[in-house]
Design a protein around this motif. Structure first.
Motif, PDB file in Angstrom:
ATOM      1  N   GLN A 108     -19.499  30.751  55.462  1.00 32.99           N
ATOM      2  CA  GLN A 108     -20.220  29.499  55.272  1.00 32.99           C
ATOM      3  C   GLN A 108     -20.928  29.523  53.930  1.00 32.99           C
ATOM      4  O   GLN A 108     -21.068  30.576  53.300  1.00 32.99           O
ATOM      5  CB  GLN A 108     -21.217  29.249  56.403  1.00 32.99           C
ATOM      6  CG  GLN A 108     -22.379  30.226  56.474  1.00 32.99           C
ATOM      7  CD  GLN A 108     -23.235  29.992  57.709  1.00 32.99           C
ATOM      8  OE1 GLN A 108     -22.768  30.067  58.833  1.00 32.99           O
ATOM      9  NE2 GLN A 108     -24.502  29.683  57.491  1.00 32.99           N
ATOM     10  N   GLY A 109     -21.335  28.337  53.482  1.00 33.44           N
ATOM     11  CA  GLY A 109     -21.961  28.208  52.176  1.00 33.44           C
ATOM     12  C   GLY A 109     -23.330  28.869  52.127  1.00 33.44           C
ATOM     13  O   GLY A 109     -24.120  28.763  53.062  1.00 33.44           O
ATOM     14  N   MET A 110     -23.597  29.540  51.020  1.00 29.22           N
ATOM     15  CA  MET A 110     -24.876  30.221  50.833  1.00 29.22           C
ATOM     16  C   MET A 110     -25.888  29.285  50.170  1.00 29.22           C
ATOM     17  O   MET A 110     -25.530  28.520  49.270  1.00 29.22           O
ATOM     18  CB  MET A 110     -24.686  31.447  49.951  1.00 29.22           C
ATOM     19  CG  MET A 110     -23.723  32.484  50.497  1.00 29.22           C
ATOM     20  SD  MET A 110     -24.455  33.480  51.790  1.00 29.22           S
ATOM     21  CE  MET A 110     -25.656  34.405  50.846  1.00 29.22           C
ATOM     22  N   VAL A 111     -27.142  29.360  50.598  1.00 27.45           N
ATOM     23  CA  VAL A 111     -28.217  28.647  49.909  1.00 27.45           C
ATOM     24  C   VAL A 111     -28.496  29.377  48.598  1.00 27.45           C
ATOM     25  O   VAL A 111     -28.685  30.593  48.585  1.00 27.45           O
ATOM     26  CB  VAL A 111     -29.487  28.590  50.762  1.00 27.45           C
ATOM     27  CG1 VAL A 111     -30.623  27.920  50.002  1.00 27.45           C
ATOM     28  CG2 VAL A 111     -29.213  27.850  52.059  1.00 27.45           C
ATOM     29  N   LYS A 112     -28.511  28.628  47.491  1.00 22.28           N
ATOM     30  CA  LYS A 112     -28.755  29.231  46.181  1.00 22.28           C
ATOM     31  C   LYS A 112     -29.430  28.196  45.289  1.00 22.28           C
ATOM     32  O   LYS A 112     -29.562  27.028  45.689  1.00 22.28           O
ATOM     33  CB  LYS A 112     -27.437  29.706  45.559  1.00 22.28           C
ATOM     34  CG  LYS A 112     -26.399  28.622  45.356  1.00 22.28           C
ATOM     35  CD  LYS A 112     -25.091  29.213  44.856  1.00 22.28           C
ATOM     36  CE  LYS A 112     -24.084  28.142  44.468  1.00 22.28           C
ATOM     37  NZ  LYS A 112     -23.780  27.216  45.585  1.00 22.28           N
ATOM     38  N   PRO A 113     -29.905  28.577  44.101  1.00 27.56           N
ATOM     39  CA  PRO A 113     -30.548  27.596  43.214  1.00 27.56           C
ATOM     40  C   PRO A 113     -29.633  26.407  42.933  1.00 27.56           C
ATOM     41  O   PRO A 113     -28.419  26.553  42.745  1.00 27.56           O
ATOM     42  CB  PRO A 113     -30.808  28.404  41.935  1.00 27.56           C
ATOM     43  CG  PRO A 113     -30.939  29.814  42.408  1.00 27.56           C
ATOM     44  CD  PRO A 113     -29.972  29.954  43.545  1.00 27.56           C
ATOM     45  N   LYS A 114     -30.227  25.230  42.905  1.00 29.18           N
ATOM     46  CA  LYS A 114     -29.450  24.005  42.709  1.00 29.18           C
ATOM     47  C   LYS A 114     -28.838  23.956  41.313  1.00 29.18           C
ATOM     48  O   LYS A 114     -29.454  24.368  40.340  1.00 29.18           O
ATOM     49  CB  LYS A 114     -30.350  22.783  42.910  1.00 29.18           C
ATOM     50  CG  LYS A 114     -30.892  22.660  44.318  1.00 29.18           C
ATOM     51  CD  LYS A 114     -31.658  21.362  44.493  1.00 29.18           C
ATOM     52  CE  LYS A 114     -32.931  21.364  43.669  1.00 29.18           C
ATOM     53  NZ  LYS A 114     -33.728  20.138  43.881  1.00 29.18           N
ATOM     54  N   GLN A 115     -27.634  23.427  41.232  1.00 32.31           N
ATOM     55  CA  GLN A 115     -26.947  23.281  39.951  1.00 32.31           C
ATOM     56  C   GLN A 115     -27.241  21.933  39.306  1.00 32.31           C
ATOM     57  O   GLN A 115     -27.137  21.777  38.098  1.00 32.31           O
ATOM     58  CB  GLN A 115     -25.433  23.450  40.139  1.00 32.31           C
ATOM     59  CG  GLN A 115     -24.627  23.345  38.856  1.00 32.31           C
ATOM     60  CD  GLN A 115     -23.156  23.680  39.058  1.00 32.31           C
ATOM     61  OE1 GLN A 115     -22.814  24.549  39.853  1.00 32.31           O
ATOM     62  NE2 GLN A 115     -22.288  22.988  38.347  1.00 32.31           N
ATOM     63  N   PHE A 116     -27.607  20.943  40.117  1.00 38.86           N
ATOM     64  CA  PHE A 116     -27.816  19.582  39.632  1.00 38.86           C
ATOM     65  C   PHE A 116     -29.264  19.147  39.840  1.00 38.86           C
ATOM     66  O   PHE A 116     -29.941  19.625  40.755  1.00 38.86           O
ATOM     67  CB  PHE A 116     -26.887  18.607  40.364  1.00 38.86           C
ATOM     68  CG  PHE A 116     -25.425  18.911  40.215  1.00 38.86           C
ATOM     69  CD1 PHE A 116     -24.729  18.530  39.082  1.00 38.86           C
ATOM     70  CD2 PHE A 116     -24.748  19.601  41.208  1.00 38.86           C
ATOM     71  CE1 PHE A 116     -23.384  18.818  38.939  1.00 38.86           C
ATOM     72  CE2 PHE A 116     -23.409  19.898  41.077  1.00 38.86           C
ATOM     73  CZ  PHE A 116     -22.717  19.513  39.946  1.00 38.86           C
TER      74      PHE A 116
END
Length: 267
Positions: A108-116
Motif C-alpha cells: 500500500q502507499g506510504m505516507v511521505k512529504p507532499k510533492q505538490f
C-alpha cells in the motif's frame, strides 16, 4: 609619577556584529512561516474546482506526473488503476497525504512529504472530478471537531476500531498491509478516507455513515488526540499486547534484578 598604561574601555552601546544577522534570520523565518500558512489557507478558499482554468491546470499536472501509471486519459494501466469516478475527495486525500505519486510499488502507499502544494493538489482534484461524478471534498462545517464526541466514539468502535484500534493508534493487517494511526491526521483527510475507502479501507458513504456522523467520528478522534492519559503512560495505546510486554520486560526484569541484589547482599 607613574601613569597607568591601561586604557579605559568605553561602552559604546553597539550591538554584537552577529545581532543584525540573527534578527534578519528570525525575520525571514517568521515571514516564511506566515506566508506558507497564508498561501495554504488562501488556496483552499480561492481555488474554484468548477472553473475551466483550474481543470486545465490540473490536466497539465496530471499529464506530467500521473499519466505514466494511470494513463493519459486516467483510464488506468497495468501500473495503476483507473481514476474515472473516484472524485475530487480521493485525489485530494491521496496526493494531499503524500501517498501519491507512489515512491515504489508495495502492499500500500506510504505516507511521505507532499510533492505538490495545496493549490496544485486542488487543481489535480478538479481535473479528476471533471472526468466523472464522484465524492467531493467535504464542506468545512463537517471538519470543525465540534460534533457529538460520545456518538462519534460509539460509531468509531463499531465501524473502525477493529483495524485502527479503539484509540486510533493503527494496527497490522494481512499480507504486509496496515491500518495507519489517526493522530495528527487532518480532519479533511479523515473525512475523505471514510468517503472514498483508500487502500484496504471500506467505503463509508452517506448511506452507511452520514456526513453529520462523520463529523462526530472526527470530533472523537480529535478529542483523543488532544486529551491527556489519566492512567499514566499510553504505551502506544496498543492495548494488552504492549501492556503485557511491558510487565514481562520491565516488571519481571525489576523483580529478577531485586532478587539478585538481595542475594548478593546476603552473601
Amino acid at each position: 609619577m607613574i601613569r597607568s598604561t591601561k586604557k579605559k574601555t568605553k561602552k559604546t552601546g553597539r550591538r554584537h556584529p552577529m545581532a543584525t544577522v540573527a534578527l534578519v534570520a528570525i525575520g525571514l523565518i517568521v515571514t516564511g512561516a506566515a506566508y506558507a500558512g497564508f498561501s495554504n489557507s488562501s488556496a483552499i478558499a480561492e481555488v474554484d474546482l468548477q472553473a475551466q482554468s483550474t481543470i486545465d491546470e490540473g490536466q497539465k499536472l496530471f499529464a506530467s506526473n500521473c499519466a505514466t501509471c494511470h494513463g493519459i486519459q486516467a483510464d488506468g494501466t497495468d501500473e495503476g488503476p483507473s481514476l474515472i469516478g473516484v472524485g475530487a475527495a480521493s485525489t485530494h486525500f491521496q496526493v494531499g497525504t503524500g501517498r501519491m505519486p507512489l515512491a515504489f510499488q508495495g502492499p500500500q502507499g506510504m505516507v511521505k512529504p507532499k510533492q505538490f502544494t495545496e493549490e496544485q493538489t486542488l487543481q489535480l482534484a478538479a481535473y479528476v472530478a471533471s472526468l466523472a461524478p464522484g465524492p467531493g471534498i467535504p464542506e468545512a462545517q463537517y471538519l470543525d471537531g465540534d460534533g457529538d464526541v460520545a456518538n462519534g466514539g460509539e460509531l468509531f468502535r463499531v465501524n473502525c476500531a477493529m483495524c485502527h484500534n479503539v484509540a486510533g493508534a493503527g494496527g497490522a493487517l494481512t499480507e504486509g498491509k496496515w491500518a495507519p494511526k489517526l493522530s495528527g491526521v487532518a480532519s479533511v483527510h479523515i473525512y475523505e478516507a471514510m468517503a472514498t475507502g483508500p487502500q484496504n479501507m471500506p467505503v463509508f458513504n452517506n448511506a452507511n455513515i452520514s456526513s453529520d456522523e462523520k463529523r462526530d467520528i472526527i470530533s472523537y478522534l480529535k478529542y483523543l488526540e488532544n486529551s491527556t492519559s489519566v492512567g499514566g503512560f499510553k504505551l502506544g495505546s496498543l492495548g494488552p499486547v504492549a501492556e503485557g510486554l511491558f510487565i514481562w520486560i520491565i516488571g519481571l526484569g525489576a523483580v529478577v534484578a531485586l532478587t539478585v541484589w538481595v542475594t548478593a547482599k546476603s552473601n
